[in-house]
Write a protein that holds these residues in place. Sequence first.
Motif, PDB file in Angstrom:
ATOM      1  N   THR A  29      38.328 -26.868 -41.239  1.00  0.00           N
ATOM      2  CA  THR A  29      38.349 -26.034 -42.441  1.00  0.00           C
ATOM      3  C   THR A  29      38.462 -26.890 -43.695  1.00  0.00           C
ATOM      4  N   ASP A  30      39.055 -28.082 -43.571  1.00  0.00           N
ATOM      5  CA  ASP A  30      39.163 -29.007 -44.698  1.00  0.00           C
ATOM      6  C   ASP A  30      38.114 -30.091 -44.543  1.00  0.00           C
ATOM      7  N   TRP A  31      37.163 -30.149 -45.485  1.00  0.00           N
ATOM      8  CA  TRP A  31      36.126 -31.162 -45.440  1.00  0.00           C
ATOM      9  C   TRP A  31      35.608 -31.373 -46.842  1.00  0.00           C
ATOM     10  N   SER A  32      34.952 -32.504 -47.066  1.00  0.00           N
ATOM     11  CA  SER A  32      34.288 -32.770 -48.342  1.00  0.00           C
ATOM     12  C   SER A  32      33.211 -33.822 -48.109  1.00  0.00           C
ATOM     13  N   SER A  33      32.405 -34.035 -49.112  1.00  0.00           N
ATOM     14  CA  SER A  33      31.375 -35.073 -49.024  1.00  0.00           C
ATOM     15  C   SER A  33      32.048 -36.439 -48.998  1.00  0.00           C
ATOM     16  N   LYS A  34      31.535 -37.324 -48.169  1.00  0.00           N
ATOM     17  CA  LYS A  34      32.092 -38.668 -48.067  1.00  0.00           C
ATOM     18  C   LYS A  34      31.636 -39.488 -49.270  1.00  0.00           C
ATOM     19  N   LEU A  35      32.573 -40.174 -49.892  1.00  0.00           N
ATOM     20  CA  LEU A  35      32.246 -40.987 -51.053  1.00  0.00           C
ATOM     21  C   LEU A  35      31.365 -42.163 -50.650  1.00  0.00           C
ATOM     22  N   ASN A  36      30.388 -42.458 -51.475  1.00  0.00           N
ATOM     23  CA  ASN A  36      29.473 -43.588 -51.284  1.00  0.00           C
ATOM     24  C   ASN A  36      28.674 -43.505 -49.986  1.00  0.00           C
ATOM     25  N   ALA A  37      28.461 -42.303 -49.481  1.00  0.00           N
ATOM     26  CA  ALA A  37      27.673 -42.118 -48.256  1.00  0.00           C
ATOM     27  C   ALA A  37      26.916 -40.799 -48.372  1.00  0.00           C
ATOM     28  N   LEU A  38      25.762 -40.852 -48.985  1.00  0.00           N
ATOM     29  CA  LEU A  38      24.963 -39.656 -49.235  1.00  0.00           C
ATOM     30  C   LEU A  38      24.643 -38.917 -47.945  1.00  0.00           C
ATOM     31  N   GLY A  39      24.989 -37.646 -47.911  1.00  0.00           N
ATOM     32  CA  GLY A  39      24.674 -36.816 -46.761  1.00  0.00           C
ATOM     33  C   GLY A  39      25.732 -36.806 -45.675  1.00  0.00           C
ATOM     34  N   GLU A  40      26.785 -37.588 -45.818  1.00  0.00           N
ATOM     35  CA  GLU A  40      27.842 -37.617 -44.806  1.00  0.00           C
ATOM     36  C   GLU A  40      29.050 -36.831 -45.303  1.00  0.00           C
ATOM     37  N   ILE A  41      29.861 -36.382 -44.357  1.00  0.00           N
ATOM     38  CA  ILE A  41      31.057 -35.615 -44.698  1.00  0.00           C
ATOM     39  C   ILE A  41      32.284 -36.242 -44.036  1.00  0.00           C
ATOM     40  N   GLU A  43      36.211 -34.931 -42.560  1.00  0.00           N
ATOM     41  CA  GLU A  43      36.939 -33.728 -42.163  1.00  0.00           C
ATOM     42  C   GLU A  43      38.377 -34.077 -41.804  1.00  0.00           C
ATOM     43  N   GLY A  44      39.233 -33.062 -41.789  1.00  0.00           N
ATOM     44  CA  GLY A  44      40.594 -33.217 -41.295  1.00  0.00           C
ATOM     45  C   GLY A  44      41.383 -34.286 -42.014  1.00  0.00           C
ATOM     46  N   TYR A  45      42.017 -35.186 -41.242  1.00  0.00           N
ATOM     47  CA  TYR A  45      42.863 -36.234 -41.824  1.00  0.00           C
ATOM     48  C   TYR A  45      42.060 -37.184 -42.692  1.00  0.00           C
ATOM     49  N   ASP A  46      40.818 -37.465 -42.321  1.00  0.00           N
ATOM     50  CA  ASP A  46      39.989 -38.347 -43.140  1.00  0.00           C
ATOM     51  C   ASP A  46      39.716 -37.730 -44.509  1.00  0.00           C
ATOM     52  N   ILE A  48      41.806 -35.696 -46.073  1.00  0.00           N
ATOM     53  CA  ILE A  48      43.062 -35.821 -46.820  1.00  0.00           C
ATOM     54  C   ILE A  48      43.228 -37.250 -47.328  1.00  0.00           C
ATOM     55  N   LYS A  49      42.938 -38.238 -46.496  1.00  0.00           N
ATOM     56  CA  LYS A  49      43.037 -39.637 -46.920  1.00  0.00           C
ATOM     57  C   LYS A  49      42.112 -39.925 -48.101  1.00  0.00           C
ATOM     58  N   GLN A  50      40.894 -39.405 -48.037  1.00  0.00           N
ATOM     59  CA  GLN A  50      39.958 -39.605 -49.141  1.00  0.00           C
ATOM     60  C   GLN A  50      40.475 -38.943 -50.410  1.00  0.00           C
ATOM     61  N   CYS A  51      41.029 -37.744 -50.296  1.00  0.00           N
ATOM     62  CA  CYS A  51      41.569 -37.038 -51.464  1.00  0.00           C
ATOM     63  C   CYS A  51      42.745 -37.797 -52.069  1.00  0.00           C
ATOM     64  N   ILE A  52      43.591 -38.381 -51.232  1.00  0.00           N
ATOM     65  CA  ILE A  52      44.717 -39.176 -51.730  1.00  0.00           C
ATOM     66  C   ILE A  52      44.196 -40.348 -52.555  1.00  0.00           C
ATOM     67  N   GLU A  53      43.189 -41.041 -52.051  1.00  0.00           N
ATOM     68  CA  GLU A  53      42.621 -42.161 -52.808  1.00  0.00           C
ATOM     69  C   GLU A  53      42.013 -41.692 -54.121  1.00  0.00           C
ATOM     70  N   ILE A  54      41.324 -40.566 -54.100  1.00  0.00           N
ATOM     71  CA  ILE A  54      40.724 -40.035 -55.329  1.00  0.00           C
ATOM     72  C   ILE A  54      41.812 -39.727 -56.350  1.00  0.00           C
TER      73      ILE A  54
END
Length: 140
Positions: A29-41, A43-46, A48-54
């Motif tokens: 249910t928690d997902w977003s586009s992966k930074l610096n990787a067009l077309g990739e996503i 999810e989950g803990y990854d 949240i980790k990406q959001c923390i860095e942002i």
Amino acid sequence: MLTAPLWMKEATAITMSIPDASFKKISATDWSSKLNALGEIVEGYDDIKQCIEIILLTSKGSVPHRPEFGCDIFKYLDLPANHAVPRLIYGAHEALKRWEPRIDVESVTAEAKEAHHYLLTITWRPKAEYEQQISQEVVV
């Protein structure tokens, strides 16, 4: 006889290729586009980790329609370490508490690396699942 202007003919010939983001593969249910990787996503803990860095790497005032989003830790990087470290820890903790509601921050530590660079280590738990503790590092 009417013909389309030249600019319209050229515009219709332009095509754009965007990679498939594989939205069919999203299982969390928690997902977003992966930074610096067009077309990739992520999810989950990854996610949240990406959001923390942002959150930690975004200076307050740098997002036009969300001027309060981010963290003010960058203004402390030029201070002497004994003044910077407590402010970095407090600023990171408060920003994560405000902007990442999916986690409980257990601890934040700051270690001076090289001139005006610090390694922040954030230990957190997902609010929904308290059995797992996660630690991640962010260089500022």
